[in-house]
Design an enzyme around this catalytic site. Structure first.
Site, PDB file in Angstrom:
ATOM      1  CG  ASN A 197      -1.987   1.057   1.133  1.00 15.16           C
ATOM      2  OD1 ASN A 197      -1.689   2.249   1.106  1.00 15.16           O
ATOM      3  ND2 ASN A 197      -3.236   0.634   1.074  1.00 15.16           N
ATOM      4  CD  GLN A 198       1.592   3.181  -4.863  1.00 10.87           C
ATOM      5  OE1 GLN A 198       0.591   3.803  -5.200  1.00 10.87           O
ATOM      6  NE2 GLN A 198       2.518   2.788  -5.714  1.00 10.87           N
TER       7      GLN A 198
END
Length: 165
Positions: free
Chosen positions: A40-41
């Site tokens: 997840n960024q």
């Protein structure tokens, strides 16, 4: 089987931006914290915007506190197929009580959704709530149609406008 959101919002008395996801991923439940999937960024984006480390839970909390950011999710409970965190897999959704939350935390000026599903869940009950709202791109690894840099620019624009970053 119904799943319930099991951790509290990360929120402070001086929080200005409430960032809402849809519902914690399976990995986030395992870790007991927001945006825990390693691909997840979300945290790399905030780390880049604020030029701060956001690798440990303590660093993530400190970054949010320092920059007046609150984190929560639109859904209070729901059903999904076992082992599948995808937003497309969410059913029978109960929405969190945002009227109560915003009455308690009166400094919140903006709600920023991390994706269209978070916004859609919120709008099931609170579409007409009088507060500024913005929908940002999902930071999920499943949202690969937009590059990290493109997502970063969208998030930067919101934080620059609101917090002067």
């Amino acid at each position: 089987m119904v799943e319930h959101h099991t951790f509290e919002p990360l929120i402070f008395d001086d929080s200005k931006v409430l960032i809402l996801g849809s519902f914690p991923s399976i990995k986030s439940f395992e870790e007991g914290f927001y945006y825990a999937h390693p691909r997840n960024q979300f945290w790399p984006i905030l780390s880049e915007i604020f030029h701060e480390q956001a690798e440990t839970k303590e660093q993530k909390i400190a970054l949010c506190k320092k920059h007046h950011i609150a984190l929560f999710d639109s859904a209070k409970s729901l059903q999904r197929d076992k082992g599948n965190s995808s937003d497309t897999n969410l059913k029978n959704i109960e929405v969190n009580d945002f009227e109560k939350l915003l009455q308690e935390y009166t400094n919140i000026e903006l709600i920023a959704f991390t994706g269209k599903k978070a916004e859609a869940i919120f709008n099931k009950k609170y579409k007409n709530l009088e507060i500024e709202k913005v929908t940002l791109p999902s930071t999920s690894p499943a949202h690969a149609s937009m590059t990290f840099e493109e997502k970063l620019q969208k998030y930067k624009a919101v934080f620059h406008k609101l917090l002067g970053v």
